[in-house]
Design a protein around this motif. Structure first.
Motif, PDB file in Angstrom:
ATOM      1  N   ALA A  29       0.826  -1.156  -0.062  1.00 35.45           N
ATOM      2  CA  ALA A  29       0.194   0.016  -0.028  1.00 35.45           C
ATOM      3  C   ALA A  29       0.789   1.087  -0.003  1.00 35.45           C
ATOM      4  CB  ALA A  29      -0.951   0.055   1.119  1.00 35.45           C
ATOM      5  N   PRO A  30       0.411   2.048  -0.635  1.00 34.66           N
ATOM      6  CA  PRO A  30       1.179   3.533  -0.629  1.00 34.66           C
ATOM      7  C   PRO A  30       1.299   4.159   0.742  1.00 34.66           C
ATOM      8  CG  PRO A  30      -0.392   3.513  -2.501  1.00 34.66           C
ATOM      9  CD  PRO A  30      -0.659   2.190  -1.653  1.00 34.66           C
ATOM     10  N   SER A  31       2.362   4.708   0.954  1.00 29.49           N
ATOM     11  CA  SER A  31       2.786   5.381   2.402  1.00 29.49           C
ATOM     12  C   SER A  31       1.559   6.150   2.673  1.00 29.49           C
ATOM     13  CB  SER A  31       4.224   6.014   2.270  1.00 29.49           C
ATOM     14  OG  SER A  31       4.194   6.649   3.438  1.00 29.49           O
ATOM     15  N   SER A  32       0.954   7.144   1.700  1.00 27.93           N
ATOM     16  CA  SER A  32       0.067   8.253   2.109  1.00 27.93           C
ATOM     17  C   SER A  32      -1.167   7.332   2.653  1.00 27.93           C
ATOM     18  CB  SER A  32      -0.358   8.846   0.766  1.00 27.93           C
ATOM     19  OG  SER A  32      -0.821   8.042  -0.123  1.00 27.93           O
ATOM     20  N   VAL A  33      -1.494   6.101   1.929  1.00 36.04           N
ATOM     21  CA  VAL A  33      -2.762   5.305   2.565  1.00 36.04           C
ATOM     22  C   VAL A  33      -2.559   4.956   3.874  1.00 36.04           C
ATOM     23  CG1 VAL A  33      -4.023   3.317   1.963  1.00 36.04           C
ATOM     24  CG2 VAL A  33      -3.685   4.969   0.359  1.00 36.04           C
ATOM     25  N   VAL A  34      -1.149   4.250   4.159  1.00 40.07           N
ATOM     26  CA  VAL A  34      -0.910   3.527   5.367  1.00 40.07           C
ATOM     27  C   VAL A  34      -0.737   4.661   6.709  1.00 40.07           C
ATOM     28  CG1 VAL A  34       0.916   2.486   6.607  1.00 40.07           C
ATOM     29  CG2 VAL A  34       0.532   1.818   4.570  1.00 40.07           C
ATOM     30  N   GLN A  35      -0.225   5.908   6.233  1.00 46.82           N
ATOM     31  CA  GLN A  35      -0.202   6.933   7.181  1.00 46.82           C
ATOM     32  C   GLN A  35      -1.699   7.698   7.512  1.00 46.82           C
ATOM     33  OE1 GLN A  35       2.709   7.413   8.808  1.00 46.82           O
ATOM     34  NE2 GLN A  35       3.547   5.935   7.586  1.00 46.82           N
TER      35      GLN A  35
END
Length: 204
Positions: A44-50
């Motif tokens: 998953a993209p970091s933006s989604v995780v964060q």
């Protein structure tokens, strides 16, 4: 008595399946196996995780857990998978890893592995069984031997009664609603037992 190498391969976004993986390794060791826990890589993209604090926190907390390698499949006599359901199917992270095993399959190195699987979702009918069965479809192509728990122990009923593999429901705070630890321990011990039968039968 044949020594059994068991790999617990998991994907977890907020920690449920990591906990299941730890219990599975515990049960396998109780049955005399050498067990290792490995995770599939996060895609998953970091933006989604964060954007999800629980997801970001768990990713950081498990940063030192080794990532799975194809050599773990070769090493293992038995494998227990643990994954959350995604619309009644496998999470992309686990599917991506399984899709890299074609070379091992082609060489016959996935045949006769003894496998079992566990799952989680946020409601009792959120696709847990379908997710496990989806994973088992790949295992049939591998030539693996599925060691489902069935109804071989009372702990299966206490943990929800899923005969395909332990499954757990989690609430909105990512807390397990079901008491499944005993079911996981039984499933792991059974997987080791079946793997030992297979290994002895093959004379390894």
């Amino acid at each position: 008595m044949s020594n059994i190498n068991l790999a617990v391969i998991y994907y977890s976004s907020t920690g449920t399946n990591y906990t299941l993986a730890q219990w599975a390794a515990e049960g396998a060791r109780e049955a005399g196996a050498e067990a290792k826990i490995v995770k599939v890589p996060e895609l998953a993209p970091s933006s989604v995780v964060q954007s999800n604090p629980a997801w970001a926190s768990h990713l950081e907390a498990t940063k030192d857990v080794p990532e799975v390698a194809l050599s773990d499949i070769e090493w293992a006599d038995a494998i227990i998978f643990s994954v959350p359901t995604r619309f009644g199917n496998l999470p992309a992270q686990m599917k991506q890893f399984l899709d890299t095993t074609g070379g091992l399959w082609f060489q016959g190195k996935t045949a006769n592995k003894v496998v079992s699987a566990m799952s989680s979702a946020q409601n009792p009918h959120g696709g847990q069984e379908a997710t496990i069965l989806s994973l088992y479809t790949t295992m049939y192509h591998w030539g693996a031997i599925v060691a489902a728990p069935g109804y071989t122990d009372s702990s299966v009923f206490a943990s929800g009664g899923n005969p395909y593999g332990t499954s757990v429901t989690v609430d909105q705070n990512n807390k397990m609603i079901d008491d499944v630890k005993a079911g996981v321990l039984h499933q792991a011990r059974r997987t080791v037992e079946v793997a030992r039968w297979v290994k002895q039968g093959l004379g390894r």
